[in-house]
Design an enzyme around this catalytic site. Structure first.
Site, PDB file in Angstrom:
ATOM      1  N   LYS A   1      33.525  33.265  47.450  1.00 36.72           N
ATOM      2  CA  LYS A   1      32.611  32.215  46.997  1.00 36.72           C
ATOM      3  C   LYS A   1      32.098  31.385  48.175  1.00 36.72           C
ATOM      4  CE  LYS A   1      35.484  30.886  43.722  1.00 36.72           C
ATOM      5  NZ  LYS A   1      36.103  30.119  42.609  1.00 36.72           N
TER       6      LYS A   1
ATOM      7  N   ARG B   1      42.561  43.872  43.019  1.00 32.75           N
ATOM      8  CA  ARG B   1      41.273  43.175  43.088  1.00 32.75           C
ATOM      9  C   ARG B   1      40.167  44.212  43.010  1.00 32.75           C
ATOM     10  NH1 ARG B   1      39.132  38.467  46.356  1.00 32.75           N
ATOM     11  NH2 ARG B   1      37.004  39.018  46.949  1.00 32.75           N
TER      12      ARG B   1
ATOM     13  N   GLU C   1      38.653  28.692  39.844  1.00 31.58           N
ATOM     14  CA  GLU C   1      38.353  27.429  40.521  1.00 31.58           C
ATOM     15  C   GLU C   1      36.868  27.133  40.325  1.00 31.58           C
ATOM     16  OE1 GLU C   1      38.434  25.381  44.981  1.00 31.58           O
ATOM     17  OE2 GLU C   1      38.810  27.533  44.728  1.00 31.58           O
TER      18      GLU C   1
END
Length: 848
Positions: free
Chosen positions: A577, A567, A347
């Site tokens: 983020k 992860r 993103e």
């Protein structure tokens, strides 16, 4: 004797054109057995334009010398055969008596030898045995190139060659030399054989992490004027060094593509192209991204084995851990060679960080392994968070990681199709518009309570949907939800939101839309539309996998396989983020490339080599186990890469620095040119000034005793005679004498120093600490409660004058102080050079 070339004669001897891009002709596999045949051979050789001398001998076959190329055709007395060995003739043969200059000018004539034993018929090899984790790549390659049939067994305890008569040979280099002798790959004379032995002894340097680049640089310089490592033809030396490079996997591949070692890459690519069929098969079987590993065993058809390329993966090995640890192979479900399509879909709401790097590199790994495609797609469905700045920097970071993708797409490219799909699902009763307030909706989902709007008519839903599209006051109160199952134990299936209103302009398409799809709705649609075969997702999304499949099913679209991996979490590190943006917006850091940030740009700015990051991430593999990684491991890998090559310089901390006066020191300063790195010539040289008075760090000065002999690095020994202190007991001045005949082995203290001159440069040494004080935040814990109040430390210092030439991003070692990277280079005397401290993997130390 002068001879001429005739193109018909070339055809008569079986000459064939080389592939496009190569100049010259190729003659294959010549051998003759009788004296009469030798004469015939001589005539044919004359006809292809080489000068020769024939030494007549009625007893033995003649020896022919090619004066232009230095090639000697030697008599094999045992088998009474002559072999024509490979060589590159000198270019530019425009000589009297050779009229066909169009054929010969700047051409390379290549002769290939027949692969026969120089010492008679070789013994029949029954089997080559070696340990699974240490395949004998050079031995296998040499045998393959020489057309020597070998059956391999990777279950052996030690490298062993077993012959059909029961005899054995053991030891990697014993086997290598044996294959070289029987394949005529061991040089043309005793001297060349000796040179080959030197290269075989040198080859292990490539397997040492700390010596790899040093070895690459050495061979690169050696190959500047050479086509082969020894003589004028391929030898076992070339095969061994080629195999050593291939065996390092991604490390050499990254350097080869970087063109840092131009000559070495040219030589490597030439061999790889010339013998591509044989060598590609070997590397596919025995070499993975991390280097040599366990050979890929053939599987049954049900297992989609390597013997059926259309059914499965072709022999790439994904090795975890250090060399010698047990390698493993990762398969994608239902993957077929050439039919895999993957996507890396960040993103554009921040910069690429170390967690994203793992996803990007794993996607590339699988795309390359299955010879498939990799798409970079920006999931730009939230205009409130996204910008072109983030898009540009994500592409920059992807390039930094060496990710090779086929195309770049945007979810916003599919907005019209997504809206059409949403309307279709409304009409099919698979979606509805809901005006329930957000907090109430969240509570109803948790409790499994259906919305009052769930059973609205299609007409009512379409009416409200159009209000959403125009962004009216009524539309802004609504969202579009999927009609799945409000009683499902998996709460992600309880009527998730598909569309929301957002009046903010989009960074790519402006204010065209007032509604935007959620990730949950857009991702399964675009994955299927773009032909993605496997969607890699971190295991934190595991509970949403069922939702992903259900939405694709309701859309009537092709099912995309989901492949999970863990992860990457780091201690004392925030990867959200949203949280990283808080630090940027509140001025807690200098920007997204701040050295305290886990972004790719941040850690590279702090001194991490991308090569180290790639190695660190690939060592984690595609494991699905959640893990919390220490930064020390990453910095340890980095140290092994930078230490062998980074230049050495000297600095003295400005505060309370101490002058040492050497009473018998030089009355006039003098300069010596010394290496910037004693073991790496490529680091260059530096000028060191020697003076009567020199500066020492205060900490060093206070550790010295009267009459103690110390070593002044890069100079010699000195004896301290007097120590002056102030009223607080701090050392202010030292007096001593040089004792250059003293032994550095007998001194306890080895001191760095700087001359007392006006040429010294001002330095600011910067150390960093973690942004938070807790290793791992618990769920629901606020990061604001564990902020580290002080994370940047600056120390003023002086540096040697050679540091004026440092460039931004250049890594160096300040002797006895650690590794640093130049962030702000020299511009003027009044402005200090800024050096960032690079962690070295030991317990964290910051400059305070």
């Amino acid at each position: 004797m002068k001879v001429a070339v005739d193109e018909n004669d070339l055809k008569a001897v079986g000459a064939q054109p080389l592939p496009d891009g190569c100049r010259g002709l190729r003659i294959h596999d010549w051998e003759v057995e009788s004296h009469k045949g030798i004469v015939s051979l001589g005539l044919l050789i004359v006809n292809i334009g080489c000068r020769w001398e024939e030494k007549q001998d009625t007893t033995h076959l003649p020896e022919m010398v090619f004066s232009e190329s230095g090639l000697v055709l030697k008599h094999d007395k045992t088998s009474t055969k002559i072999h024509i060995n490979a060589f590159d003739a000198l270019s530019g043969w425009k000589k009297e008596g050779l009229p066909s200059t169009e054929v010969l000018a700047a051409a390379q004539w290549k002769f290939r030898r027949k692969n026969k034993s120089a010492g008679g018929d070789m013994l029949e090899i029954k089997q080559l045995s070696f340990p699974a984790d240490s395949p004998l790549l050079s031995v296998i390659a040499a045998a393959k190139l020489a057309d020597i049939p070998i059956t391999t067994d990777s279950s052996g305890a030690a490298p062993t060659l077993i012959f059909s008569n029961g005899l054995k040979l053991c030891g990697a280099y014993v086997l290598l030399r044996y294959i070289a002798r029987v394949a005529n790959l061991y040089g043309q004379n005793a001297y060349e054989s000796g040179q080959i032995d030197e290269w075989l002894e040198y080859a292990p340097a490539f397997l040492s992490g700390s010596e790899f680049e040093t070895a690459s640089n050495y061979v690169d310089k050696y190959l500047e004027k050479c086509t082969f490592l020894v003589g004028d033809c391929l030898s076992i030396a070339d095969i061994e060094i080629w195999s050593a490079l291939v065996g390092t996997g991604q490390r050499w591949e990254s350097l080869r593509k970087s063109k840092k070692y131009h000559n070495l890459a040219r030589w490597f690519n030439s061999i790889s192209a010339e013998y591509s069929d044989s060598l590609n098969e070997i590397t596919a079987t025995y070499v993975g991204k991390r280097g040599l590993g366990k050979p890929v065993a053939p599987k049954s058809k049900e297992q989609q084995g390597v013997n059926n390329p259309s059914k499965g993966a072709n022999g790439d090995v994904f090795e975890k851990g250090k060399t010698g640890s047990r390698p493993f192979q990762v398969d994608l479900p239902d993957a077929e060679i050439g039919k895999v399509c993957l996507r890396f879909a960040p993103e554009p709401s921040g910069y690429l960080h170390i967690g994203h790097s793992k996803a990007a590199l794993l996607n590339q790994y699988f795309a390359q392994r299955y010879q498939g495609q990799l798409i970079v797609r920006f999931d730009d469905t939230n205009p409130a968070k996204e910008s072109n700045e983030f898009v540009d920097n994500l592409l920059k970071d992807i390039e930094t990681l060496g990710i090779k993708y086929d195309t770049v797409t945007y979810t916003s490219d599919y907005f019209p199709d997504l809206m059409e799909m949403a309307e279709t699902m409304i009409c099919q009763g698979k979606a509805y518009v809901d005006d329930t307030p957000r907090e109430q909706m969240q509570k109803e989902r948790m409790d499994g309570i259906e919305s009052k709007c769930r059973n609205n008519s299609v007409e009512e839903n379409m009416k409200l949907w159009k209000e959403m599209i125009v962004g009216s006051k009524r539309g802004l109160e609504c969202c579009l939800r999927g009609k799945l199952d409000m009683q499902d134990p998996n709460k992600s299936l309880r009527d998730p939101v598909y569309y929301r209103c957002n009046p903010l302009p989009h960074h790519r398409i402006g204010s065209k839309y007032k509604i935007y799809p959620t990730y949950d709705f857009a991702c399964p649609f675009v994955d299927a539309r773009e032909g993605i075969s496997h969607a890699l997702r971190s295991s934190e999304y595991h509970d949403r996998n069922a939702q992903y499949y259900r939405i694709q099913e309701d859309m009537g679209m092709r099912k995309v396989h989901i492949y999970e991996f863990s992860r990457l979490n780091m201690v004392y590190t925030l990867l959200s983020k949203r949280k990283l943006l808080w630090f940027v917006q509140n001025g807690k850091v200098d920007g997204w490339d701040d050295p305290r940030f886990p972004t790719v740009q941040g850690i590279v700015r702090r001194g991490l080599k991308v090569e180290a990051l790639i190695q660190f991430i690939l060592e984690q593999g595609a494991s699905k186990n959640l893990n919390l990684m220490e930064w020390d491991k990453l910095w340890t890998i980095n140290k092994k890469i930078i230490d062998p090559v980074c230049p050495r310089h000297t600095a003295v901390i400005e505060e309370r620095r101490v002058l040492l006066t050497l009473t018998n020191g030089p009355d006039e300063p003098f300069v010596r040119i010394i290496p910037r790195h004693k073991k790496y010539e490529g680091a260059g040289e530096k000028a060191t000034t020697f003076t009567k008075r020199i500066w020492l760090d205060h900490d060093d000065a206070k550790s010295v005793s009267v009459d103690e002999e110390v070593t002044l690095m890069d100079w010699g020994n000195a004896i301290v005679k007097e120590i002056s202190k102030d009223q607080d007991g701090n050392v202010t001045q030292l007096t001593g004498v040089l004792h250059l005949e003293g032994s550095v082995k007998t001194t306890k203290l080895k001191l760095t120093w700087l001359p007392e001159t006006s040429e010294l440069v001002n330095l600011t040494l910067v150390g960093f600490d973690y942004l938070i004080t807790k290793k791992k935040l618990e769920e629901g814990e606020d990061f604001m409660d564990v902020l580290n109040p002080c994370t940047r430390f600056e120390t003023a210092a002086f540096g040697d004058s050679n540091m004026r030439n440092l460039k931004r991003g250049e890594v160096l070692q300040l002797e006895r102080k650690g590794y640093f990277i130049c962030d702000v280079p020299f511009s003027r005397p009044s402005k200090p050079i800024v050096l960032f401290a690079i962690p070295d993997g030991r317990q964290q130390a910051v400059l305070k």
